[in-house]
Design an enzyme around this catalytic site. Structure first.
Site, PDB file in Angstrom:
ATOM      1  N   LYS A  82       0.818  -1.224   0.000  1.00  0.00           N
ATOM      2  CA  LYS A  82       0.000   0.000   0.000  1.00  0.00           C
ATOM      3  C   LYS A  82       0.845   1.265   0.000  1.00  0.00           C
ATOM      4  CE  LYS A  82      -3.531  -2.683   0.789  1.00  0.00           C
ATOM      5  NZ  LYS A  82      -4.900  -2.757   0.415  1.00  0.00           N
TER       6      LYS A  82
HETATM    7  C1  LIG Z   1      -1.038  -7.840   2.402  1.00  0.00           C
HETATM    8  C2  LIG Z   1      -2.164  -7.711   1.434  1.00  0.00           C
HETATM    9  N1  LIG Z   1      -2.201  -8.542   0.393  1.00  0.00           N
HETATM   10  C3  LIG Z   1      -3.197  -8.483  -0.514  1.00  0.00           C
HETATM   11  C4  LIG Z   1      -4.225  -7.571  -0.378  1.00  0.00           C
HETATM   12  C5  LIG Z   1      -5.301  -7.546  -1.414  1.00  0.00           C
HETATM   13  O1  LIG Z   1      -5.124  -6.466  -2.307  1.00  0.00           O
HETATM   14  P1  LIG Z   1      -6.376  -5.866  -3.070  1.00  0.00           P
HETATM   15  O2  LIG Z   1      -7.336  -5.445  -2.010  1.00  0.00           O
HETATM   16  O3  LIG Z   1      -5.841  -4.706  -3.826  1.00  0.00           O
HETATM   17  O4  LIG Z   1      -6.920  -6.933  -3.922  1.00  0.00           O
HETATM   18  C6  LIG Z   1      -4.225  -6.687   0.712  1.00  0.00           C
HETATM   19  C7  LIG Z   1      -5.286  -5.680   0.954  1.00  0.00           C
HETATM   20  O5  LIG Z   1      -5.769  -4.995   0.167  1.00  0.00           O
HETATM   21  C8  LIG Z   1      -3.152  -6.736   1.613  1.00  0.00           C
HETATM   22  O6  LIG Z   1      -3.087  -5.888   2.627  1.00  0.00           O
HETATM   23  N1  LIG Z   2      -6.536  -5.148   2.498  1.00  0.00           N
HETATM   24  C1  LIG Z   2      -6.891  -3.794   2.642  1.00  0.00           C
HETATM   25  C2  LIG Z   2      -8.350  -3.563   2.564  1.00  0.00           C
HETATM   26  C3  LIG Z   2      -8.642  -2.201   1.996  1.00  0.00           C
HETATM   27  O1  LIG Z   2      -8.394  -2.239   0.648  1.00  0.00           O
HETATM   28  P1  LIG Z   2      -8.078  -0.990  -0.255  1.00  0.00           P
HETATM   29  O2  LIG Z   2      -6.963  -1.466  -1.122  1.00  0.00           O
HETATM   30  O3  LIG Z   2      -9.314  -0.709  -0.987  1.00  0.00           O
HETATM   31  O4  LIG Z   2      -7.661   0.176   0.576  1.00  0.00           O
HETATM   32  C4  LIG Z   2      -6.257  -3.252   3.919  1.00  0.00           C
HETATM   33  O5  LIG Z   2      -5.238  -3.779   4.287  1.00  0.00           O
HETATM   34  O6  LIG Z   2      -6.736  -2.346   4.534  1.00  0.00           O
END
Ligand SMILES: Cc1ncc(COP(=O)(O)O)c(C=O)c1O
Ligand SMILES: N[C@@H](CCOP(=O)(O)O)C(=O)O
Length: 547
Positions: A134
């Protein structure tokens, strides 16, 4: 928007970088909000019709091959410039924002690629301040918000200043990355909602030990989906949205997806160089998925020309996406037999009345994947184009389909099966795999024993799916590593506790996490009610503005 042939010959809304005048515009997936600038969509986050913003054109005919030797920030500048008009952010300013954003990463390559074995490569996305993928987008988004606010507020004082009230939902990683991207920033208040007791202890500590005055953590009695629903309800509420300039840090914000496109290209070039490939050789990308934001960025990269043979979705046992790819139905799963089982177990996994399973990869414990709506729009657009009408009609049709499907999702808990052509297009570009907790644990063990590498449980879901995909295709696989294993001590210890050579402190724990959990914390517990959250936000912002 021009209607050109896509990589596979299908009719898709791509634009040409040669014919575009450089001013990318944006529209909502539900059709009622359109012709917006990049700044509008970044500051608004969610469209007023409840939809998500998408660019009117996905740039194609891009000379992406010429980016091969660029550094990560320079590559980001090239890619982001295709979606942000220089009349909105002059190129030198954009370069400054990007350089600042990636100067906080610990790895010189920002997102290094590691060869695991055979055709399998791991894209390490966890070298930013909060040790999860992120950071790549949220360091950028934090600086972008700051840039827009400084510009809007030049020469203004007191109540005339534009104050942004950021509200975000997290299952653990987005929250801390957003907090680190925005802490201490002027004219911004940040409210992060996490499901109480359902994030890992380190994730909880990363968020709640940040004591800056503009940062507020709310622990909601509910699930991540409840937190996401509260955020969406706040955006839909004309009262708070008009008075408080709400801003989004979740992947509903287009800037999140945009920034993530960069590492798909960057990792491709790293692979080409390290494995001696020829530019144009096909690669598969495997992405641990929950809210579908990360893999959607891969879809945009693919549509811009990246030679992806397939994008492989890897879900945990919360498998709405996997079920869609297998059946064409998109529906929340009823918790079968929950009552009979005393509300404790479903398929051997702890379950809640809301239907979310608590798994070893909690950041993906999500029932409804919000960004799937963006992909559906492109699939519906492609389907509409078969009728041979003009582009405006195709877009209108796509918006209407999305609106109808989302209405059914809200009222019936699902929709589908979607039109055969829509499902076929989805299966043309993507494959999916569902990975259980026991398989996740096995994979963590295997890679520790095989190459002395500790995978985080989300990454292990992706690696398990990669190994399955490698049995179907012999092209190189880039498996996205979305978090550092130290964030998920419980799952890692569970998998490796019996391994003679394993020590969490020695093999996993980074110095940044030592002592974190015993630091002073600030967090407010709240019931699962968007009105309650609204009142907390209003009161707090009022106090901050008075100070
Ligand atoms: C460590 C981790 N892996 C995978 C995901 C999944 O990614 P996305 O929500 O973009 O599909 C998340 C949360 O979004 C995450 O925090
Ligand atoms: N896995 C995410 C959930 C939120 O997803 P987002 O990518 O839409 O912000 C988290 O770790 O918070």
């Amino acid at each position: 928007m021009s209607n050109t042939n896509g990589v596979d010959g299908s009719s898709v809304p791509n634009g040409s970088s040669e014919t575009r005048d450089g001013s990318q515009r944006y529209l909502s997936t539900r059709g009622d909000d359109y012709d917006l600038s990049f700044e509008d969509v970044v500051l608004k986050g969610l469209a007023s019709d409840g939809g998500l913003y998408i660019p009117e054109e996905i740039p194609s005919n891009v000379d992406w091959q010429s980016w091969k030797d660029l550094s990560f920030p320079d590559l980001a500048l090239e890619i982001l410039s295709l979606y942000i008009s220089p009349s909105e952010i002059p190129r030198d300013d954009l370069k400054g924002i990007i350089d600042r954003s990636y100067s906080t990463f610990r790895a010189p390559e920002t997102t290094p690629l590691k060869h695991l074995h055979d055709n399998l490569y791991l894209l390490e996305l966890f070298h930013g301040p909060t040790f999860a993928f992120k950071d790549v987008a949220l360091q950028f988004l934090g600086n972008l918000f700051e840039y827009f606010l400084v510009r809007k507020n030049a020469g203004k004082t007191g109540a005339d200043r534009h104050h942004l009230t950021v509200v975000g939902a997290t299952s653990g990683d987005t929250g801390s990355a957003a907090i680190y991207g925005l802490r201490g920033k002027k004219d911004v208040s940040v409210f992060i909602l996490h499901p109480k007791g359902r994030v890992s202890p380190i994730q909880e500590a990363q968020m709640t030990t940040v004591l800056d005055d503009n940062v507020h953590n709310l622990a909601v009695t509910g699930t991540f989906d409840d937190c996401q629903d509260i955020v969406k309800a706040l955006f839909a509420d004309p009262d708070i949205n008009s008075t408080h300039n709400l801003g989004a840090v979740n992947s509903i914000n287009w800037a999140r997806i945009l920034a993530q496109i960069v590492y798909y290209f960057y990792s491709y070039f790293s692979l080409v160089k390290s494995a001696n490939l020829t530019i144009g050789d096909k690669v598969r990308y495997v992405v641990p998925s929950g809210n579908f934001g990360d893999i959607l960025a891969g879809y945009f990269a693919y549509r811009m020309g990246l030679p992806a043979e397939k994008l492989v979705i890897a879900t945990n046992e919360n498998d709405i996406l996997d079920r869609f790819w297998k059946t064409g139905m998109y529906e929340k799963k009823p918790v079968r037999g929950l009552e009979a089982q005393g509300g404790l177990q479903v398929d051997g996994v702890k379950a809640h009345e809301d239907g979310v399973k608590e798994t070893l990869s909690p950041a993906m414990d999500i029932l409804v994947s919000s960004n799937f709506e963006r992909l559906l729009w492109f699939l519906a657009y492609e389907f509409a184009a078969i009728a041979g009408m003009d582009d405006e009609w195709n877009k209108k049709q796509a918006g209407q389909e999305i609106t109808a499907w989302m209405k059914q999702l809200r009222s019936n808990g699902g929709f589908g099966p979607v039109y055969q052509d829509v499902h076929t297009s989805a299966r043309r570009d993507f494959e999916s795999e569902r990975v259980s907790d026991s398989q996740t644990v096995e994979t963590i063990k295997t890679y520790f024993n095989k190459i002395n590498y500790v995978l985080d449980p989300h990454t292990a879901v992706g690696v398990t799916a990669s190994v399955r995909s490698m049995a179907r295709s012999n092209v190189p696989h880039i498996s996205l590593s979305t978090a550092h294993p130290a964030k998920f001590a419980g799952a890692v210890e569970l998998a490796l506790k019996d391994e003679a050579d394993f020590s969490f402190e020695k093999n996993v724990l980074p110095p940044e996490f030592v002592g974190l959990e015993s630091k002073e914390k600030r967090v407010t517990e709240v019931e699962n009610s968007w009105q309650t959250v609204r009142e907390i936000v209003k009161k707090q912002v009022e106090e901050e503005l008075k100070a």
